[in-house]
Design an enzyme around this catalytic site. Structure first.
Site, PDB file in Angstrom:
ATOM      1  N   ASP A 290      -7.298  -0.332 -15.954  1.00 28.33           N
ATOM      2  CA  ASP A 290      -7.257   0.571 -14.796  1.00 28.33           C
ATOM      3  C   ASP A 290      -8.657   1.130 -14.579  1.00 28.33           C
ATOM      4  O   ASP A 290      -9.466   1.178 -15.520  1.00 28.33           O
ATOM      5  CB  ASP A 290      -6.232   1.694 -15.011  1.00 28.33           C
TER       6      ASP A 290
ATOM      7  N   ARG B  66      12.779  -1.028  -9.284  1.00 27.44           N
ATOM      8  CA  ARG B  66      12.917   0.295  -8.668  1.00 27.44           C
ATOM      9  C   ARG B  66      12.326   1.333  -9.606  1.00 27.44           C
ATOM     10  O   ARG B  66      12.497   1.224 -10.826  1.00 27.44           O
ATOM     11  CB  ARG B  66      14.399   0.645  -8.448  1.00 27.44           C
TER      12      ARG B  66
ATOM     13  N   LEU C  50      24.325   1.954   0.549  1.00 28.09           N
ATOM     14  CA  LEU C  50      25.109   2.499   1.661  1.00 28.09           C
ATOM     15  C   LEU C  50      25.308   4.000   1.462  1.00 28.09           C
ATOM     16  O   LEU C  50      26.299   4.552   1.911  1.00 28.09           O
ATOM     17  CB  LEU C  50      26.469   1.795   1.746  1.00 28.09           C
TER      18      LEU C  50
ATOM     19  N   GLY D 201      12.498   7.005   1.621  1.00 26.64           N
ATOM     20  CA  GLY D 201      11.095   7.349   1.450  1.00 26.64           C
ATOM     21  C   GLY D 201      10.541   6.558   0.291  1.00 26.64           C
ATOM     22  O   GLY D 201      11.069   5.497  -0.050  1.00 26.64           O
TER      23      GLY D 201
ATOM     24  N   CYS E  48       7.199   2.512  -1.094  1.00 27.57           N
ATOM     25  CA  CYS E  48       7.322   1.126  -0.630  1.00 27.57           C
ATOM     26  C   CYS E  48       8.070   0.915   0.682  1.00 27.57           C
ATOM     27  O   CYS E  48       7.525   0.301   1.596  1.00 27.57           O
ATOM     28  CB  CYS E  48       7.907   0.280  -1.736  1.00 27.57           C
TER      29      CYS E  48
ATOM     30  N   LYS F 239       6.033   1.932   3.891  1.00 27.91           N
ATOM     31  CA  LYS F 239       4.834   1.131   4.168  1.00 27.91           C
ATOM     32  C   LYS F 239       5.181  -0.345   4.356  1.00 27.91           C
ATOM     33  O   LYS F 239       4.553  -1.035   5.160  1.00 27.91           O
ATOM     34  CB  LYS F 239       3.778   1.320   3.076  1.00 27.91           C
TER      35      LYS F 239
ATOM     36  N   LYS G 171      13.265  10.485  -4.566  1.00 30.21           N
ATOM     37  CA  LYS G 171      14.646  10.277  -5.030  1.00 30.21           C
ATOM     38  C   LYS G 171      14.702  10.880  -6.423  1.00 30.21           C
ATOM     39  O   LYS G 171      13.659  11.305  -6.961  1.00 30.21           O
ATOM     40  CB  LYS G 171      15.003   8.788  -5.049  1.00 30.21           C
TER      41      LYS G 171
HETATM   42  P1  NAD Z   1       0.128   2.791  -8.366  1.00 31.38           P
HETATM   43  O1  NAD Z   1      -0.714   3.534  -7.419  1.00 31.38           O
HETATM   44  O2  NAD Z   1       1.141   3.512  -9.191  1.00 31.38           O
HETATM   45  O3  NAD Z   1      -0.818   2.013  -9.413  1.00 31.38           O
HETATM   46  C1  NAD Z   1      -1.907   1.264  -9.046  1.00 31.38           C
HETATM   47  C2  NAD Z   1      -3.011   1.420 -10.115  1.00 31.38           C
HETATM   48  O4  NAD Z   1      -4.051   0.493  -9.841  1.00 31.38           O
HETATM   49  C3  NAD Z   1      -3.648   2.800 -10.139  1.00 31.38           C
HETATM   50  O5  NAD Z   1      -3.507   3.369 -11.431  1.00 31.38           O
HETATM   51  C4  NAD Z   1      -5.124   2.516  -9.790  1.00 31.38           C
HETATM   52  O6  NAD Z   1      -6.028   3.375 -10.450  1.00 31.38           O
HETATM   53  C5  NAD Z   1      -5.287   1.082 -10.244  1.00 31.38           C
HETATM   54  N1  NAD Z   1      -6.375   0.326  -9.639  1.00 31.38           N
HETATM   55  C6  NAD Z   1      -6.778   0.275  -8.349  1.00 31.38           C
HETATM   56  N2  NAD Z   1      -7.808  -0.575  -8.208  1.00 31.38           N
HETATM   57  C7  NAD Z   1      -8.089  -1.085  -9.439  1.00 31.38           C
HETATM   58  C8  NAD Z   1      -9.055  -2.004  -9.941  1.00 31.38           C
HETATM   59  N3  NAD Z   1      -9.964  -2.592  -9.161  1.00 31.38           N
HETATM   60  N4  NAD Z   1      -9.040  -2.275 -11.278  1.00 31.38           N
HETATM   61  C9  NAD Z   1      -8.148  -1.688 -12.098  1.00 31.38           C
HETATM   62  N5  NAD Z   1      -7.213  -0.803 -11.661  1.00 31.38           N
HETATM   63  C10 NAD Z   1      -7.180  -0.514 -10.356  1.00 31.38           C
HETATM   64  O7  NAD Z   1       0.813   1.628  -7.527  1.00 31.38           O
HETATM   65  P2  NAD Z   1       2.239   0.933  -7.794  1.00 31.38           P
HETATM   66  O8  NAD Z   1       3.329   1.823  -7.324  1.00 31.38           O
HETATM   67  O9  NAD Z   1       2.264   0.408  -9.180  1.00 31.38           O
HETATM   68  O10 NAD Z   1       2.162  -0.271  -6.743  1.00 31.38           O
HETATM   69  C11 NAD Z   1       1.295  -1.364  -6.949  1.00 31.38           C
HETATM   70  C12 NAD Z   1       1.732  -2.496  -6.028  1.00 31.38           C
HETATM   71  O11 NAD Z   1       3.050  -2.927  -6.386  1.00 31.38           O
HETATM   72  C13 NAD Z   1       1.830  -2.130  -4.541  1.00 31.38           C
HETATM   73  O12 NAD Z   1       1.459  -3.253  -3.783  1.00 31.38           O
HETATM   74  C14 NAD Z   1       3.300  -1.840  -4.348  1.00 31.38           C
HETATM   75  O13 NAD Z   1       3.720  -2.062  -3.018  1.00 31.38           O
HETATM   76  C15 NAD Z   1       3.932  -2.856  -5.268  1.00 31.38           C
HETATM   77  N6  NAD Z   1       5.274  -2.479  -5.758  1.00 31.38           N
HETATM   78  C16 NAD Z   1       5.527  -1.213  -6.151  1.00 31.38           C
HETATM   79  C17 NAD Z   1       6.780  -0.880  -6.661  1.00 31.38           C
HETATM   80  C18 NAD Z   1       7.102   0.525  -7.076  1.00 31.38           C
HETATM   81  O14 NAD Z   1       8.282   0.817  -7.270  1.00 31.38           O
HETATM   82  N7  NAD Z   1       6.151   1.434  -7.192  1.00 31.38           N
HETATM   83  C19 NAD Z   1       7.757  -1.875  -6.779  1.00 31.38           C
HETATM   84  C20 NAD Z   1       7.452  -3.176  -6.375  1.00 31.38           C
HETATM   85  C21 NAD Z   1       6.189  -3.477  -5.873  1.00 31.38           C
HETATM   86  C1  UGA Z   2      12.527   0.019  -3.731  1.00 35.64           C
HETATM   87  C2  UGA Z   2      13.399  -1.223  -3.939  1.00 35.64           C
HETATM   88  O1  UGA Z   2      14.724  -0.829  -4.300  1.00 35.64           O
HETATM   89  C3  UGA Z   2      12.832  -2.115  -5.050  1.00 35.64           C
HETATM   90  O2  UGA Z   2      13.616  -3.299  -5.160  1.00 35.64           O
HETATM   91  C4  UGA Z   2      11.396  -2.477  -4.687  1.00 35.64           C
HETATM   92  O3  UGA Z   2      10.799  -3.231  -5.722  1.00 35.64           O
HETATM   93  C5  UGA Z   2      10.591  -1.213  -4.472  1.00 35.64           C
HETATM   94  O4  UGA Z   2      11.210  -0.402  -3.431  1.00 35.64           O
HETATM   95  C6  UGA Z   2       9.206  -1.502  -4.031  1.00 35.64           C
HETATM   96  O5  UGA Z   2       8.946  -2.508  -3.412  1.00 35.64           O
HETATM   97  O6  UGA Z   2       8.402  -0.638  -4.340  1.00 35.64           O
HETATM   98  P1  UGA Z   2      12.187   2.355  -4.954  1.00 35.64           P
HETATM   99  O7  UGA Z   2      11.211   2.650  -3.870  1.00 35.64           O
HETATM  100  O8  UGA Z   2      11.845   2.672  -6.357  1.00 35.64           O
HETATM  101  O9  UGA Z   2      12.559   0.783  -4.918  1.00 35.64           O
HETATM  102  O10 UGA Z   2      13.480   3.173  -4.619  1.00 35.64           O
HETATM  103  P2  UGA Z   2      14.980   2.890  -4.107  1.00 35.64           P
HETATM  104  O11 UGA Z   2      15.900   3.239  -5.186  1.00 35.64           O
HETATM  105  O12 UGA Z   2      15.118   1.564  -3.485  1.00 35.64           O
HETATM  106  O13 UGA Z   2      15.080   4.001  -2.964  1.00 35.64           O
HETATM  107  C7  UGA Z   2      14.203   3.983  -1.843  1.00 35.64           C
HETATM  108  C8  UGA Z   2      14.573   5.106  -0.901  1.00 35.64           C
HETATM  109  O14 UGA Z   2      15.822   4.844  -0.268  1.00 35.64           O
HETATM  110  C9  UGA Z   2      14.715   6.457  -1.580  1.00 35.64           C
HETATM  111  O15 UGA Z   2      14.191   7.456  -0.734  1.00 35.64           O
HETATM  112  C10 UGA Z   2      16.215   6.613  -1.734  1.00 35.64           C
HETATM  113  O16 UGA Z   2      16.645   7.942  -1.813  1.00 35.64           O
HETATM  114  C11 UGA Z   2      16.705   5.941  -0.470  1.00 35.64           C
HETATM  115  N1  UGA Z   2      18.080   5.418  -0.557  1.00 35.64           N
HETATM  116  C12 UGA Z   2      18.385   4.411  -1.415  1.00 35.64           C
HETATM  117  C13 UGA Z   2      19.063   5.935   0.289  1.00 35.64           C
HETATM  118  O17 UGA Z   2      18.799   6.859   1.093  1.00 35.64           O
HETATM  119  N2  UGA Z   2      20.327   5.412   0.230  1.00 35.64           N
HETATM  120  C14 UGA Z   2      20.657   4.413  -0.609  1.00 35.64           C
HETATM  121  O18 UGA Z   2      21.830   3.977  -0.597  1.00 35.64           O
HETATM  122  C15 UGA Z   2      19.671   3.902  -1.457  1.00 35.64           C
END
Ligand code: NAD
Ligand code: UGA
Length: 432
Positions: free
Chosen positions: A31, A154, A250, A257, A260, A263, A321
């Site tokens: 990181d 999630r 559902l 919110g 993910c 956006k 959540k």
């Molecule tokens: P995050 O912000 O929690 O973590 C990203 C990390 O990357 C940060 O700690 C940051 O400091 C680091 N970083 C940035 N540039 C860097 C570099 N050049 N070298 C090393 N470290 C670097 O983000 P996240 O929630 O883990 O999401 C990452 C990606 O995964 C996004 O594209 C997101 O859409 C996707 N994703 C997220 C979730 C989720 O639930 N959060 C689930 C599925 C997919």
């Molecule tokens: C979501 C997806 O569920 C993951 O499969 C995916 O990998 C991730 O986004 C991602 O791409 O980052 P997450 O954002 O952790 O995961 O949360 P969810 O549990 O999916 O909830 C998302 C939002 O929907 C929350 O605000 C939650 O409160 C809301 N939600 C979820 C509802 O309002 N109703 C529902 O029935 C379920």
């Protein structure tokens, strides 16, 4: 055992690192945040994730897991490099690939022949090609492979989702590299879908957009239920028994919110627009969601007597959540922001302490207190904004005694309306 480098130690990167180490691989997590890396090497976990502290501790103790500052330090010996960096929303709605491109440029000169660079960040169709081009422009050897391996975990249940996924998707044009990537998951019991990179990238957006669609659909039905005096919870139950529909996603609420869905729906809409495809269904999903946030503010305003100016409003829960400390794009923060903009004094209790502290810096004026009873003192309305289980077990006699009027807006349909009404509360839920 493969040598794996993970770039980015956030929700996805840290979970991937700890889980791949637990599957027996030799993992280096990198990181750019030096403080985060130092904490991780001490076994301190910067995010709230069930089971993650134990896995990280096991990995470090077993010398299968370590953390370093900077991507370059991690990749020299790696067979696989996972990109797990942020892809935030740009001003035009598209996914900002700045972090991905910067990381690839940085590591390119250090990669050894045969390495597979794997995109786990959520990225639009075409990014695998962009990564390949950056690698060759930056002088990487031409024997570097690029794959897409989107992540479906999630937050809150990330470890369990990673180790027991519904499927693993691998998008790669080179069959040998695809087999090598799938082999990383050999101890994970899930179907593995190997496909082309563009389809893998689209699967991720289509999945998130579909789940967001289910939520907006049930939120719209909830609004209609309020108009015709039906109970959306009964409706969702009756729908869910149809296995083609299912019970999940559902649950009506304040709108989706998190880091993910908002956006990713915006990015997919941007992809549609720039391809000349009219995706009005997805625009509708996004519009319903924004309207749902607003409807929660209206419900609170109505119970406050139609005017929020000078009102004291208590809220429980600020994260997007329950069971996470993540505040990114939280509907709760949208609601508190709008309540304060209309002149309300807002006092909040958030069970995830670090999240509460961050919320205070994000929204100056938002008063943060350390328990549910303190939040309601002198308030005329209580808004339940996330579904933390502990809110169910509060002493509502004490809550009532502390409030100037016993009004509850339950944006998560968490509480029992009958029990609350029996105690003299005015209860407003969503679609019931
Ligand atoms: P995050 O912000 O929690 O973590 C990203 C990390 O990357 C940060 O700690 C940051 O400091 C680091 N970083 C940035 N540039 C860097 C570099 N050049 N070298 C090393 N470290 C670097 O983000 P996240 O929630 O883990 O999401 C990452 C990606 O995964 C996004 O594209 C997101 O859409 C996707 N994703 C997220 C979730 C989720 O639930 N959060 C689930 C599925 C997919
Ligand atoms: C979501 C997806 O569920 C993951 O499969 C995916 O990998 C991730 O986004 C991602 O791409 O980052 P997450 O954002 O952790 O995961 O949360 P969810 O549990 O999916 O909830 C998302 C939002 O929907 C929350 O605000 C939650 O409160 C809301 N939600 C979820 C509802 O309002 N109703 C529902 O029935 C379920």
């Amino acid at each position: 055992m493969s040598k794996v480098a993970i770039i980015g130690a956030g929700y996805v990167g840290l979970t991937t690192a700890a889980c791949l180490a637990s599957l027996g691989h030799d993992v280096t997590g990198a990181d750019i945040d030096a403080d985060r890396v130092a904490r991780l090497n001490r076994g301190e976990i910067p995010i709230l994730e069930d089971g993650l502290p134990e896995l990280v501790a096991d990995g470090i103790a077993g010398r299968r897991l370590r953390f370093v500052v900077g991507a370059v330090t991690a990749v020299g010996n790696a067979d696989f490099v996972f990109l797990c960096v942020p892809t935030p929303q740009a001003d035009d709605g598209s996914a900002d690939l700045g972090f991905v491109e910067a990381a690839v440029r940085e590591i390119a000169p250090k990669l050894r022949p045969g390495t597979v660079v794997i995109n786990k960040s959520t990225v639009p169709v075409g990014t695998t090609r962009i990564v390949k081009r950056i690698l060759s422009d930056a002088g990487a050897t031409d024997r570097i492979y690029v794959a897409s391996n989107p992540e479906f975990l999630r937050e809150g249940v990330a470890v369990s989702d990673f180790l027991h996924p519904n499927r693993v998707v691998i998008g790669c044009e080179d069959p040998e590299a695809a087999v090598r990537v799938s082999d990383l998951y050999r101890n994970v019991d899930a179907p593995i879908l190997v496909t082309d990179a563009a389809s893998a990238e689209m699967i991720k957006y289509a999945s998130n957009a579909f789940l967001a669609t289910k939520i907006s659909f049930i939120n719209a039905i909830a609004g209609l239920c309020e108009a015709v005096d039906a109970d959306v919870r009964e409706v969702a139950l009756g729908m869910g028994y149809d296995t083609r529909i299912g019970f999940e996603f559902l649950h009506p609420g304040p709108g989706y919110g998190g880091s993910c869905f908002p956006k990713d729906t915006a990015a997919l809409l941007h992809t549609a627009r720039s391809s000349g495809f009219d995706f009005s269904l997805l625009q509708g999903v996004i519009d319903v969601n924004r309207r749902q946030h607003e409807r929660m503010v209206e419900k609170i305003r109505n119970l406050a007597g139609g005017d929020l100016d000078g009102a004291t409003i208590a809220v429980w829960g600020l994260t997007f959540k329950a069971k996470t400390d993540d505040l990114r794009d939280s509907p709760a923060l949208y609601i508190t922001d709008h309540l304060m903009a209309e002149g309300a004094k807002v006092r909040a209790y958030e069970p995830a302490e670090e999240a509460a502290a961050r919320a205070a810096t994000m929204q100056p004026g938002l008063e943060i207190v350390s328990d549910a009873y303190e939040a309601v003192a002198g308030a005329s309305v209580l808004g339940v904004l996330t579904e933390w289980d502990e809110f169910r077990w509060v002493d509502f006699e004490r809550v009532k005694a502390g409030m100037t009027a016993p009004n509850v807006v339950d944006t998560r349909n968490l509480l029992d309306p009958t029990a609350l009404r029996r105690r003299g509360f005015t209860y407003v839920g969503v679609g019931r």
